[in-house]
Structure formats: C-alpha cells, structure tokens
Design a protein around this motif. Structure first.
Motif, PDB file in Angstrom:
ATOM      1  N   ASP A  15       0.700  -1.149  -0.054  1.00 37.01           N
ATOM      2  CA  ASP A  15      -0.037   0.017  -0.057  1.00 37.01           C
ATOM      3  C   ASP A  15       0.826   1.196   0.147  1.00 37.01           C
ATOM      4  O   ASP A  15       0.489   2.339  -0.527  1.00 37.01           O
ATOM      5  CB  ASP A  15      -0.848   0.047   1.284  1.00 37.01           C
ATOM      6  N   LYS A  58      -4.669 -10.317  -1.898  1.00 37.97           N
ATOM      7  CA  LYS A  58      -4.728  -9.706  -3.302  1.00 37.97           C
ATOM      8  C   LYS A  58      -5.971  -8.934  -3.430  1.00 37.97           C
ATOM      9  O   LYS A  58      -6.045  -7.629  -3.917  1.00 37.97           O
ATOM     10  CB  LYS A  58      -4.544 -10.506  -4.444  1.00 37.97           C
ATOM     11  N   LEU A 108      -6.028  -5.792  -1.427  1.00 38.47           N
ATOM     12  CA  LEU A 108      -5.218  -4.563  -2.078  1.00 38.47           C
ATOM     13  C   LEU A 108      -5.934  -4.029  -3.197  1.00 38.47           C
ATOM     14  O   LEU A 108      -5.942  -2.683  -3.121  1.00 38.47           O
ATOM     15  CB  LEU A 108      -3.874  -5.409  -2.241  1.00 38.47           C
ATOM     16  N   LYS A 109      -6.579  -4.560  -4.046  1.00 42.16           N
ATOM     17  CA  LYS A 109      -7.145  -4.022  -5.078  1.00 42.16           C
ATOM     18  C   LYS A 109      -8.291  -3.678  -4.854  1.00 42.16           C
ATOM     19  O   LYS A 109      -8.943  -2.500  -5.592  1.00 42.16           O
ATOM     20  CB  LYS A 109      -7.526  -5.228  -6.201  1.00 42.16           C
ATOM     21  N   TYR A 158      -8.735   0.546  -4.628  1.00 35.34           N
ATOM     22  CA  TYR A 158      -8.863   1.343  -5.996  1.00 35.34           C
ATOM     23  C   TYR A 158     -10.057   0.754  -6.861  1.00 35.34           C
ATOM     24  O   TYR A 158     -10.713   1.498  -7.421  1.00 35.34           O
ATOM     25  CB  TYR A 158      -7.588   1.264  -6.589  1.00 35.34           C
ATOM     26  N   GLN A 159     -10.198  -0.505  -6.783  1.00 31.54           N
ATOM     27  CA  GLN A 159     -11.290  -1.033  -7.691  1.00 31.54           C
ATOM     28  C   GLN A 159     -12.658  -0.333  -7.194  1.00 31.54           C
ATOM     29  O   GLN A 159     -13.587   0.106  -7.949  1.00 31.54           O
ATOM     30  CB  GLN A 159     -11.771  -2.647  -7.289  1.00 31.54           C
ATOM     31  N   ILE A 191      -6.081  -3.770 -12.603  1.00 34.22           N
ATOM     32  CA  ILE A 191      -5.277  -3.665 -11.499  1.00 34.22           C
ATOM     33  C   ILE A 191      -4.469  -4.789 -11.152  1.00 34.22           C
ATOM     34  O   ILE A 191      -5.102  -6.021 -10.946  1.00 34.22           O
ATOM     35  CB  ILE A 191      -6.198  -3.355 -10.132  1.00 34.22           C
ATOM     36  N   VAL A 192      -2.982  -4.832 -10.819  1.00 35.63           N
ATOM     37  CA  VAL A 192      -2.201  -5.847 -10.615  1.00 35.63           C
ATOM     38  C   VAL A 192      -1.726  -5.637  -9.254  1.00 35.63           C
ATOM     39  O   VAL A 192      -1.355  -4.443  -8.695  1.00 35.63           O
ATOM     40  CB  VAL A 192      -1.345  -6.150 -11.529  1.00 35.63           C
ATOM     41  N   SER A 193      -1.307  -6.748  -8.448  1.00 36.68           N
ATOM     42  CA  SER A 193      -0.532  -6.511  -7.177  1.00 36.68           C
ATOM     43  C   SER A 193       0.972  -6.992  -7.322  1.00 36.68           C
ATOM     44  O   SER A 193       1.279  -7.877  -8.229  1.00 36.68           O
ATOM     45  CB  SER A 193      -1.348  -7.022  -6.001  1.00 36.68           C
ATOM     46  N   ASP A 199       2.318 -10.378  -9.036  1.00 40.78           N
ATOM     47  CA  ASP A 199       1.347 -10.934  -9.978  1.00 40.78           C
ATOM     48  C   ASP A 199       2.303 -11.432 -11.363  1.00 40.78           C
ATOM     49  O   ASP A 199       3.135 -10.506 -11.670  1.00 40.78           O
ATOM     50  CB  ASP A 199       0.337 -10.060 -10.524  1.00 40.78           C
ATOM     51  N   LEU A 238       1.659  -2.268  -6.805  1.00 37.27           N
ATOM     52  CA  LEU A 238       0.299  -2.180  -7.124  1.00 37.27           C
ATOM     53  C   LEU A 238       0.072  -1.128  -8.044  1.00 37.27           C
ATOM     54  O   LEU A 238       0.433   0.130  -8.257  1.00 37.27           O
ATOM     55  CB  LEU A 238      -0.514  -1.977  -5.888  1.00 37.27           C
ATOM     56  N   LEU A 279      -0.018   2.953  -8.459  1.00 35.25           N
ATOM     57  CA  LEU A 279      -1.198   3.690  -8.039  1.00 35.25           C
ATOM     58  C   LEU A 279      -0.629   4.699  -6.711  1.00 35.25           C
ATOM     59  O   LEU A 279      -1.414   5.386  -6.425  1.00 35.25           O
ATOM     60  CB  LEU A 279      -2.181   2.796  -7.545  1.00 35.25           C
ATOM     61  N   ASN A 280       0.305   4.146  -6.095  1.00 30.57           N
ATOM     62  CA  ASN A 280       0.990   5.006  -5.037  1.00 30.57           C
ATOM     63  C   ASN A 280       2.492   4.804  -5.092  1.00 30.57           C
ATOM     64  O   ASN A 280       2.894   3.992  -5.129  1.00 30.57           O
ATOM     65  CB  ASN A 280       0.436   4.502  -3.880  1.00 30.57           C
ATOM     66  N   HIS A 283      -7.076   6.538 -11.583  1.00 30.37           N
ATOM     67  CA  HIS A 283      -6.953   5.216 -12.318  1.00 30.37           C
ATOM     68  C   HIS A 283      -8.150   5.029 -12.958  1.00 30.37           C
ATOM     69  O   HIS A 283      -8.369   3.829 -13.497  1.00 30.37           O
ATOM     70  CB  HIS A 283      -6.604   4.233 -11.468  1.00 30.37           C
TER      71      HIS A 283
END
Lengths: 254, 232
Positions: free
Chosen positions: A153, A234, A237-238, A241-242, B10-12, B15, B40, B55-56, B211
């Motif tokens: 994050d 996962k 985390l998404k 923003y999702q 979106i991926v972390s 991945d 991320l 994203l950050n 985003h």
C-alpha cells in the motif's frame, strides 16, 4: 494457582467428529477480514481480523534513516516493531517491549526482507509497525500477512506479497491455523511465511515436537493455508482502488 | 505464453504478467523468463514492453526534474531542501546567486531562509549522494504567493495528462497559473482566491480518481458546476 488447575483438566481440542474448539474442521482457516489504507498518517497501512485476532500495521518510508549512523550505504534499512497492546490479552500485558516481542519483531522483519527491493533505496529506512489489538494465537503469521499488505500500500516495490500461516498438532490431530487454546494446549506449532509467486519459504519455525512425517504434513498444510490467504490478500489490496473505479465508471454509464 | 492480463487491469506485487518474449518496463521485474509486477498498479502492454502504472509511489529524484521544495536548513555554503523524497536535496550558493558568494558580507538568509518554498530543478542525483538543485533558470526560485497542493507523486502524470491535455484544460478552465512539480507538489496561483479553490478541488479529484477513465470530462464538468454555483 488457578491457571495450573486449568491445565490439568485435559481440554478436548479436536472431538471425534474432527471438530475443533471453535467449530472448525482440521483443515479450516479462521474467517479473515483484510482492509488496506486504514491510517491517514502512515504511507501505507492495513488491518487484519483473523478469527479473534485484530492487528493493525503501518509502514513509513522509504525515508531518511534516523539515527544517521544506522543508514546502510548499499540498501535500505528495514525496521520492524511488533507490539502487543496492554489490552490485547486477558491479563494486562506490560506495554514495554518484552523479550518475546523483540524476537518477533526480528522474525517478522526477516520474513519480509527477501520480498522487498531494499537495494533500490540505499541510505534510507523503511519502518514497519505492527500493533496487536487483540490476540488469539498465530499473531506473528497474521502480522506478516498484514505488514506485507501495508508495504504494498505504501508503494514500496516488492518481489511478491508475503503471506504467513501456521499449522501444527493439537489433540493428536494435525490442524491448520491454530488458535490460542490449540497453541497453548496443543503439542506443536509450525508457522510458515511464503512467497507464492516464487514458491519460496521465508520463515519456518517450530515450537513443540513432531515426527518427520508430521512435520512435513504440517508444512504442506500451512502452505495450503498461505495460498488461501494470499487470494484474500490480493483482493483486499485491489479493493481500495477497484471500488472508486467502479463507482465513477458506473455513474459515467448512467 | 502470452500476456496474461487486459490493459489497465489492476495488478498487485508478485502477479505474473507475461512469460517469454517481453520486456520488463516500469514497476516490473524479470525472473527467469517471466515478468512480474513489483507494485500495485494498472498494467499496460506497449509493443513488447510491459509497464505497471503505479497507484501509489514516493518521489525519487531524476536529473532534470522540476520540483517544488521547502528550505529546512541554512548551511555554510547552501541550503538543505525538503523535496518530498527520501533523499533531502542540496541547493549550493553558486546555483542560487548570480554573482560570487562572499562569505564575509553575504548572509544566506537574505536570499532564502528556513520555511521558504522554492521552485527548482534537479541537476544531479545518483542515490549515493543527495540530489543537487539549481534555481539558475527562468521562472525558478522563491515562491512568493499562491498556494501549494500536495498529491501522491504517482498521480503527477495524470495531472499533466497525455501531451499536457489535462493541465492545459485545468489552466484554461480555472484561469490559474499552475506549475506541477514532479515530486508531488503542485503550485496554484491566481488573483482570485475562488479560482485557486476550484483548481485545488479539481486537482484533488484527479488524484483520487487517477486510475479511472473519462476523467478529463468529469473534471471539466466539476469545474463548470463549481463556477456556475459562484456566479448565480
């Protein structure tokens, strides 16, 4: 001592139907809730509820290392503080860092270190704070899981999300994700931290005694647990923003 | 094996993005023949190159970047500047004065003192030493009026937009002078406080929804709505 008397009464950890004290089967994890970005002041933060465990993690950095002499010339300094709140356990815990907490801080740090690209930010420090608000066994594993999320994050480049889960032996049965009673009354506890994309283990400990076969089974059960938690991790985390993305893009279509 | 995601998904970290004949771009890394995400973000495939738009992030100085900083310390031969980065920047006297510095007569605080905001350019940085700044260029130097907004450095490209589309729209619509520092600080100034307020609101909205798609239109709408409310 009332505590000792309690120990003498043999607790049934796993009954004949294979159901544990909290109603789980031997292969069940506790229910998990993960949330990312819960603290405004931190660069990255996350919160986990795993059964009765409640843990908050905050990440600051990379930032200038203070005191200066601790800064490393070739990579970032990763610092970790694992701390249990005085009210996190039944009997008040002194807020001063205990031996156990100092050791766990190191253990969690070493579990996370291989996942972070520390060499990209020399002379800086990355500080992780793990605050256990309510403890119910397996806090080091939950701590690793939540700290990895807080690191991600914060936008710190990582090789993988680290995820941790324990397995062990309680009531003569092999069980996954031990709770407090199983941890204390059980025979053995094996916490494992795992990097799923690389199939690599970054933490492996054992408390208690197991045969070789039992140990191998414990590790594979813990890894299975890690993979399940990783999916939740996962998603959490998404999700941050999702939800914004969906909210505005739906209003767009209307 | 091909590219495993759709563009702008979106991926972390960790991945697996692609396998085989691809190049690892921003915020990705290669391990064996595989390309993984390291942050991320939103994944993008451009030709053979796999990028992740984070994203950050935090700001790591790059030579040539325009930055906005705050003087935190006055030293013997220059100033220490906080540029919103893990590495504090240094502004040395030759890069600030247009004549030789005379230690006997000159007082550094006459030029810049603690707390002053400056617009500067990064002239060197290589991670082993702290970044050096210069204000020896047109429009650089002390910021005397206006307001400064702080956003995540990851959102700066979005505020500028493709070929500056977003920033030029912002300037036109809000009638503000806007200077975007690469380190996540944005300078906004106008004669009218109301213009500044609207501009800051728009920038905050861009940061929050960076985003998402169709953002320029939504921001234009927001500005028009805000302005409508004022004139009525």
């Amino acid at each position: 001592m009332t505590d000792k008397e309690k120990v003498k009464e043999k607790v049934v950890l796993v009954n004949e139907e294979g159901i544990r004290t909290d109603g789980r089967k031997v292969t069940d994890l506790r229910p998990i809730k993960l949330e990312v970005g819960v603290l405004g002041n931190a660069d990255g933060s996350a919160y986990i509820e795993m059964g009765k465990n409640k843990i908050l993690a905050a990440v600051y950095g990379p930032r200038e290392a203070h005191p200066r002499h601790l800064a490393l010339p070739d990579k970032a300094l990763l610092r970790c503080r694992y701390h249990m709140a005085p009210f996190s356990v039944e009997e008040r815990k002194s807020p001063a860092p205990s031996r156990r907490e100092i050791e766990l801080s190191m253990v969690v740090r070493k579990a996370l270190e291989p996942a972070v690209f520390l060499e990209k930010f020399p002379r800086t420090s990355i500080d992780i704070f793990i605050e256990v608000l309510q403890a119910d066994g397996g806090t080091r594993c939950a701590g690793v899981t939540v700290a990895a999320l807080a690191l991600a994050d914060a936008g710190i480049p990582m090789r993988d999300l680290v995820v941790a889960c324990a397995a062990g032996k309680a009531g003569d049965k092999m069980v996954v994700d031990l709770n407090d009673v199983e941890d204390k009354e059980g025979d053995a506890d094996v916490p494992v931290a795992y990097l799923p994309s690389f199939d690599a283990v970054s933490l492996l400990q054992m408390d208690g005694q197991l045969t070789t076969e039992e140990f191998q089974q414990a590790v594979s059960m813990a890894l299975e647990g890690c993979k399940q938690i990783h999916v939740v991790q996962k998603e959490a985390l998404k999700a941050k923003y999702q939800s914004i993305k969906e909210a505005v893009e739906v209003s767009e279509e209307e | 094996m091909p590219f495993l995601y759709e563009n702008r998904q979106i991926v972390s970290p960790g991945d697996l993005l692609a396998e085989g004949d691809y190049l690892a771009g921003f915020n990705t890394f290669r391990h064996d023949e595989k390309i993984f995400a390291s942050r991320l973000g939103l994944v993008e495939l451009r030709g053979k190159k796999v990028d992740v738009v984070a994203l950050n992030t935090f700001y790591i100085p790059v030579t040539g970047d325009l930055v906005i900083g705050k003087i935190t310390e006055v030293n013997l031969h220059g100033w220490t500047v906080d540029i919103n980065s893990p590495y504090p920047a240094i502004l040395r006297t030759p890069e600030a004065l247009n004549r030789p510095f005379r230690a006997q007569q000159d007082e550094l605080t006459d030029f810049l003192s603690v707390g002053d905001m400056i617009l500067a350019k990064v002239i060197s940085f290589d991670r082993t030493r702290d970044p050096n700044l210069t204000i020896h260029e047109q429009d650089l130097g002390k910021i005397r009026f206006g307001q400064i907004v702080k956003v995540s450095p990851a959102k700066i490209p979005r505020i500028i937009g493709r070929k500056g589309s977003m920033i030029s729209m912002l300037k036109d619509e809000t009638r503000c002078k806007i200077i975007v520092g690469q380190n996540g600080l944005v300078y906004v100034s106008s004669r009218d406080r109301e213009d500044e307020r609207i501009a800051i609101m728009a920038i905050k909205k861009i940061e929050e929804e960076a985003h998402t798609s169709g953002l320029t239109d939504r921001v234009t709408e927001l500005i028009k709505k805000e302005r409508g409310g004022v004139t009525q």
